[in-house]
Every structure is written in C-alpha cells, then in structure tokens.
Design a protein around this motif. Structure first.
Motif, PDB file in Angstrom:
ATOM      1  N   GLY A 140      -4.681  26.916  41.383  1.00  0.00           N
ATOM      2  CA  GLY A 140      -4.497  27.023  39.872  1.00  0.00           C
ATOM      3  C   GLY A 140      -3.016  26.916  39.288  1.00  0.00           C
ATOM      4  O   GLY A 140      -2.710  26.554  38.332  1.00  0.00           O
ATOM      5  N   VAL A 141      -2.202  27.432  40.230  1.00  0.00           N
ATOM      6  CA  VAL A 141      -0.653  27.561  39.799  1.00  0.00           C
ATOM      7  C   VAL A 141      -0.007  26.090  40.130  1.00  0.00           C
ATOM      8  O   VAL A 141       0.951  25.897  39.063  1.00  0.00           O
ATOM      9  N   LEU A 142      -0.471  25.517  41.100  1.00  0.00           N
ATOM     10  CA  LEU A 142       0.227  24.179  41.358  1.00  0.00           C
ATOM     11  C   LEU A 142      -0.246  23.200  40.587  1.00  0.00           C
ATOM     12  O   LEU A 142       0.464  22.064  40.468  1.00  0.00           O
ATOM     13  N   VAL A 143      -1.329  23.003  40.274  1.00  0.00           N
ATOM     14  CA  VAL A 143      -2.028  21.479  39.511  1.00  0.00           C
ATOM     15  C   VAL A 143      -1.447  21.762  38.130  1.00  0.00           C
ATOM     16  O   VAL A 143      -1.695  22.532  37.477  1.00  0.00           O
ATOM     17  N   ARG A 144      -0.719  20.689  37.864  1.00  0.00           N
ATOM     18  CA  ARG A 144      -0.256  20.384  36.648  1.00  0.00           C
ATOM     19  C   ARG A 144       0.501  21.782  36.075  1.00  0.00           C
ATOM     20  O   ARG A 144       0.181  21.993  35.047  1.00  0.00           O
ATOM     21  N   PRO A 145       1.704  22.183  36.899  1.00  0.00           N
ATOM     22  CA  PRO A 145       2.268  23.228  36.456  1.00  0.00           C
ATOM     23  C   PRO A 145       2.826  23.255  35.222  1.00  0.00           C
ATOM     24  O   PRO A 145       3.610  22.171  34.734  1.00  0.00           O
ATOM     25  N   PRO A 146       2.766  24.337  34.457  1.00  0.00           N
ATOM     26  CA  PRO A 146       3.459  24.397  33.066  1.00  0.00           C
ATOM     27  C   PRO A 146       5.105  24.074  33.116  1.00  0.00           C
ATOM     28  O   PRO A 146       5.603  24.564  34.090  1.00  0.00           O
ATOM     29  N   ALA A 147       5.589  23.650  32.188  1.00  0.00           N
ATOM     30  CA  ALA A 147       7.120  23.791  32.134  1.00  0.00           C
ATOM     31  C   ALA A 147       7.595  25.007  32.075  1.00  0.00           C
ATOM     32  O   ALA A 147       7.008  26.231  31.465  1.00  0.00           O
ATOM     33  N   VAL A 148       8.915  25.286  32.680  1.00  0.00           N
ATOM     34  CA  VAL A 148       9.412  26.578  32.897  1.00  0.00           C
ATOM     35  C   VAL A 148      10.197  26.671  31.507  1.00  0.00           C
ATOM     36  O   VAL A 148      10.989  26.086  30.928  1.00  0.00           O
ATOM     37  N   PRO A 149       9.950  27.783  30.737  1.00  0.00           N
ATOM     38  CA  PRO A 149      10.455  28.065  29.574  1.00  0.00           C
ATOM     39  C   PRO A 149      12.063  28.532  29.635  1.00  0.00           C
ATOM     40  O   PRO A 149      12.394  28.836  30.682  1.00  0.00           O
ATOM     41  N   GLU A 150      12.550  28.620  28.425  1.00  0.00           N
ATOM     42  CA  GLU A 150      13.982  29.054  28.442  1.00  0.00           C
ATOM     43  C   GLU A 150      13.998  30.452  28.713  1.00  0.00           C
ATOM     44  O   GLU A 150      13.081  31.325  28.061  1.00  0.00           O
ATOM     45  N   ILE A 151      15.023  30.990  29.378  1.00  0.00           N
ATOM     46  CA  ILE A 151      15.281  32.571  29.687  1.00  0.00           C
ATOM     47  C   ILE A 151      15.435  33.104  28.328  1.00  0.00           C
ATOM     48  O   ILE A 151      16.563  32.906  27.710  1.00  0.00           O
ATOM     49  N   VAL A 152      14.833  34.115  27.930  1.00  0.00           N
ATOM     50  CA  VAL A 152      15.274  35.003  26.698  1.00  0.00           C
ATOM     51  C   VAL A 152      16.189  35.874  27.044  1.00  0.00           C
ATOM     52  O   VAL A 152      16.163  36.923  28.054  1.00  0.00           O
ATOM     53  N   SER A 153      17.488  36.027  26.730  1.00  0.00           N
ATOM     54  CA  SER A 153      18.475  36.872  27.038  1.00  0.00           C
ATOM     55  C   SER A 153      18.467  38.343  26.516  1.00  0.00           C
ATOM     56  O   SER A 153      17.456  38.415  25.509  1.00  0.00           O
ATOM     57  N   SER A 154      19.027  39.515  27.076  1.00  0.00           N
ATOM     58  CA  SER A 154      19.016  40.551  26.427  1.00  0.00           C
ATOM     59  C   SER A 154      20.231  41.135  26.405  1.00  0.00           C
ATOM     60  O   SER A 154      21.326  40.513  26.947  1.00  0.00           O
ATOM     61  N   VAL A 155      20.601  42.396  26.163  1.00  0.00           N
ATOM     62  CA  VAL A 155      21.549  43.138  25.924  1.00  0.00           C
ATOM     63  C   VAL A 155      22.477  43.065  27.440  1.00  0.00           C
ATOM     64  O   VAL A 155      23.539  43.265  27.532  1.00  0.00           O
ATOM     65  N   ALA A 156      21.518  43.020  28.439  1.00  0.00           N
ATOM     66  CA  ALA A 156      22.141  43.261  29.683  1.00  0.00           C
ATOM     67  C   ALA A 156      22.879  41.939  30.185  1.00  0.00           C
ATOM     68  O   ALA A 156      23.765  41.942  31.383  1.00  0.00           O
ATOM     69  N   ASP A 157      22.624  40.850  29.638  1.00  0.00           N
ATOM     70  CA  ASP A 157      23.334  39.485  29.848  1.00  0.00           C
ATOM     71  C   ASP A 157      24.618  39.479  29.047  1.00  0.00           C
ATOM     72  O   ASP A 157      25.296  38.435  29.153  1.00  0.00           O
ATOM     73  N   SER A 158      25.026  40.506  28.189  1.00  0.00           N
ATOM     74  CA  SER A 158      26.133  40.312  27.470  1.00  0.00           C
ATOM     75  C   SER A 158      27.143  41.192  27.922  1.00  0.00           C
ATOM     76  O   SER A 158      27.078  42.441  28.444  1.00  0.00           O
ATOM     77  N   PRO A 159      28.410  40.776  28.391  1.00  0.00           N
ATOM     78  CA  PRO A 159      29.438  41.519  29.184  1.00  0.00           C
ATOM     79  C   PRO A 159      29.831  42.630  28.444  1.00  0.00           C
ATOM     80  O   PRO A 159      30.248  43.709  29.115  1.00  0.00           O
ATOM     81  N   GLU A 160      29.796  42.606  27.049  1.00  0.00           N
ATOM     82  CA  GLU A 160      30.335  43.880  26.352  1.00  0.00           C
ATOM     83  C   GLU A 160      29.634  45.099  26.473  1.00  0.00           C
ATOM     84  O   GLU A 160      30.242  46.401  27.046  1.00  0.00           O
ATOM     85  N   PRO A 161      28.306  45.315  26.349  1.00  0.00           N
ATOM     86  CA  PRO A 161      27.470  46.241  26.428  1.00  0.00           C
ATOM     87  C   PRO A 161      27.467  46.792  27.931  1.00  0.00           C
ATOM     88  O   PRO A 161      27.560  48.026  28.164  1.00  0.00           O
ATOM     89  N   GLN A 162      27.309  45.710  28.702  1.00  0.00           N
ATOM     90  CA  GLN A 162      27.430  46.303  30.281  1.00  0.00           C
ATOM     91  C   GLN A 162      28.667  46.687  30.683  1.00  0.00           C
ATOM     92  O   GLN A 162      28.679  47.704  31.625  1.00  0.00           O
ATOM     93  N   ALA A 163      29.668  46.318  29.968  1.00  0.00           N
ATOM     94  CA  ALA A 163      31.086  46.951  30.645  1.00  0.00           C
ATOM     95  C   ALA A 163      31.049  48.448  29.917  1.00  0.00           C
ATOM     96  O   ALA A 163      31.602  49.212  30.787  1.00  0.00           O
ATOM     97  N   ALA A 164      30.699  48.807  28.848  1.00  0.00           N
ATOM     98  CA  ALA A 164      30.453  49.920  28.297  1.00  0.00           C
ATOM     99  C   ALA A 164      29.653  50.806  29.146  1.00  0.00           C
ATOM    100  O   ALA A 164      29.840  52.121  29.581  1.00  0.00           O
TER     101      ALA A 164
END
Length: 405
Positions: free
Chosen positions: A380-404
């Motif tokens: 069920g996963v392999l047959v006509r596999p759906p397209a991979v969507p875009e990653i939704v970023s979060s504050v963890a992907d932003s360098p400023e908050p993580q530096a803080a």
C-alpha cells in the motif's frame, strides 16, 4: 545520532524521557497485578487497561489544548500532577480501594493521550534531526521495556505497591528537572479558530497531504493486525512450541532486542530511503517475522520474533518523522491526536476481536491474517507512492532562536 548526542539539550530531553518511560513501564503491569491480588478477579484487573486506553477518546480535545499553550509548561505541569496523583496509591489497602488504582490508571491514560512531547520536538529539533532523534528515543524506550516490567513487578512483590508508587513519582520529578533545564524557543499559537474547526484540523491535514494520509492508513492496518498478535501468541507458545505460557516473557525480551536493533538503524534508513520506502521495509520485515511464526520450532519462532521487533521502529519512526516534517508547529498536537486516535482505536478493537476468536480459530490462521495485514502495508505504501510534500520549517530551523536557546 552522534551530532544529537553531542547536543546537551537533546541529551537532557533523552534522559528525562528515558527515566519517565522507566517509571511508567514499571508501574503499568504492576497495577493490574495489584488489582488482581486485591480482588481475585481477572475482569477487575483487565479494567486497569481499559482505564489506560479510555482517555484516547479525548485525543482531539487534548490535541487542541496542546496547540494553544506552551508545550513545555504543559508537559511539566502534567508530569508534576502525575507525581502527586500516583502517590494516592499509598492509601490502597483493600479491594474497596481499587477505585484509586483505576483513577491513577485513567490519569496516566490522559497523560499518554496528550501528544505534547511529539509537538514539542518540532520546536526543539531542526528538520535534519527529525528521524535520528526519533530513532534514539525509540531505541532507548524499547531497551527499557525489556527489563522495566519485570523490575516493577519485582519491586511490587518484594516491597509492595506503595514503594513502587514513590519510585514512580521520583521518576517524574527527575524528568521535570531535565526538561526545566532545557531552553526551548516555542512557536507562537495561531489565531483562535472555532472549536469544531480546530478539533478536526488534524484529520483535515491527513486528507490534504496524501503521503501522510497513506502512511497513517497503512499504520492503522498494521495496528489492526498487530492487535490480534497478543492473544494468538499464547496459543502458539503452548500448542505450537509446546512451552509453558511463561515463555511469553522470553518472547517479549527477544522482540525488545530486535526493536533496539531496528531503532538504531531506523534513523539512517528513514533519512536515506524516505518515509514511504522505509516504512514499506518495516512492514516487509514484520510480515516476514509473522510468517516465521507458522514454523512449529523455536528457532524459526525466535527469528520471527526478532524480525518483528526490528521492523516496528521503522514504521513508527517513518510516520513520526513525516508528522514532524510536513505539518506546521501549531498543528502538531491536533495531527498527533488524529493519528493516535486512528491507530490506537484500531489496536483496541483488534485486541477485543483477538480475545474473542482465540478459542476457536487456529493460531496459524490468525498469524496468516496478521502477515497479510503487514504485507498490505508494504504494498500500500509502494504502489503509486504519493509525492513528498515540502518540509514545513519551524523556529528550530531558524538560527537566531536556536542560538538564544
């Protein structure tokens, strides 16, 4: 994984989760044993597990709360409340006090049905660390579950449930201290929406993202099959292998060993193969393991148990990674609630069906149905596999908050 283990914040989160999981696993089985000893009733002992599972019906509302408040404060508050509530077990003495055990089990169920920890990971970890982090968490949890139930029952039999309650309360306090020491920059809640619209947001997101919806559907099928496994395993041990029912504890240890191996590999496999193909591999490995259960000799059954244990982390790490990557931070709670309700509901119904049919359906037939469910997930996963969507970023992907942080 090495990068994560060098991160002091994640090490503390991992330690807190490990200590909390140890206390939880020690207590659960002991609550049922305690109830059985007090009442002499198997039905009364079974109600403990019903109390643990019943709060899952509240998952949409709990997910709504998770997305509206500070996840860190909510998780610390819930653990602090449980540290106090579990101490109510200190007054349990007779069968008339069993309602306290049920109350503690129900409150535990509320804690586990609240998808606050997974939601917090979105703001804690950048996207690149989603799969390795879940891999480490699963590995540690599975490793602890090999020994913790036996340790918990041992403490209960040697010293009584009151000592076990104090130990469990202490594990909550340690987990709170670990979490409190971690600086997390959390995402801001979105503007409030009508309650009905908010409660169904997680389910709508599953429909809108075909990949996440497909992974969830296949996991529901997997859990529906896996729920039949527990009842059939006892029949296979006694009728197929010719062992005593106590051999079930050995089976659980072997499965846990396989899960540790699968957990260690799952982060790399999910990152390299992608969520769809990695989960398909997990279903295939689990299906092969269940097929080996048909072999009426302990070497084949042992290998099948290890394979089943190794395949499970791939399935859950792939689904959890997709949930973290492809949904906004302030939808994580409601999305986790929707996924949890579907998968846990399927397992609960399957457990009931398995208990009802185990007396008159040959365990080999049941194992065949389970293997079919696993292989259905793979295909069920392999047959006509759906397209991979875009990653939704979060504050963890932003360098400023993580530096803080």
């Amino acid at each position: 994984m090495n990068r994560l283990l060098r991160d002091a914040r994640f090490r503390r989160i991992l330690l807190g989760d490990a200590v909390s999981s140890l206390g939880d696993s020690m207590l659960f089985l002991s609550l049922a044993v305690w109830t059985k000893n007090l009442t002499g009733s198997d039905a009364a002992a079974g109600l403990v597990f019903l109390c643990l599972n019943a709060p899952g019906l509240l998952a949409p509302l709990l997910g709504h709360v998770v997305d509206r408040v500070s996840r860190k404060k909510l998780l610390m508050g819930m653990m602090a409340a449980m540290a106090v509530i579990v101490l109510a077990l200190l007054v349990v003495r007779t069968a008339q006090d069993v309602w306290i055990i049920y109350l503690v089990a129900f409150c535990y169920g509320v804690l586990f049905s609240t998808p606050v920890f997974d939601a917090l990971l979105k703001d804690l970890l950048p996207a690149r660390d989603a799969a390795p982090a879940r891999s480490l968490l699963v590995t540690v949890q599975q490793g602890l579950r090999i020994v913790s139930p036996a340790v918990g029952v041992g403490i209960y039999l040697a010293f009584g449930g009151w000592v076990l309650a104090v130990v469990d309360a202490a594990t909550f306090l340690i987990a709170i201290a670990c979490l409190a020491s971690v600086k997390i920059v959390e995402s801001e809640p979105e503007p409030a929406a009508p309650l009905r619209q908010s409660l169904t947001a997680g389910a709508r997101h599953l429909r809108q993202l075909p990949l996440l919806g497909r992974l969830t559907l296949m996991c529901v099928i997997f859990m529906a099959g896996a729920g039949l496994l527990e009842s059939s395993t006892f029949a296979a041990i006694e009728q197929g292998l010719g062992f005593e029912a106590a051999y079930f504890s050995v089976i659980m240890m072997l499965q846990g060993g396989g899960s540790i191996l699968g957990g260690l590999l799952s982060g790399r496999l999910v990152t390299g193969l992608g969520e769809a193909r990695a989960s398909a591999l997990g279903y295939l490995v689990c299906g092969a393991g269940v097929l080996l259960f048909q072999v009426p000799y302990w070497p084949g059954y042992t290998l099948g148990t290890v394979l089943f244990g190794a395949g499970m982390p791939l399935i859950f790490v792939a689904l959890g990674t997709a949930q973290q990557l492809y949904a906004p931070a302030r939808l994580q709670g409601r999305l986790g609630a929707a996924i949890g309700m579907l998968t846990n509901g399927a397992q609960t119904v399957s457990n009931a069906v398995g208990a009802a049919i185990v007396g008159f359906v040959d365990f080999r037939v049941t194992f065949g149905i389970i293997a079919l469910a696993m292989l259905t997930g793979c295909v069920g996963v392999l047959v006509r596999p759906p397209a991979v969507p875009e990653i939704v970023s979060s504050v963890a992907d932003s360098p400023e908050p993580q530096a803080a942080a």
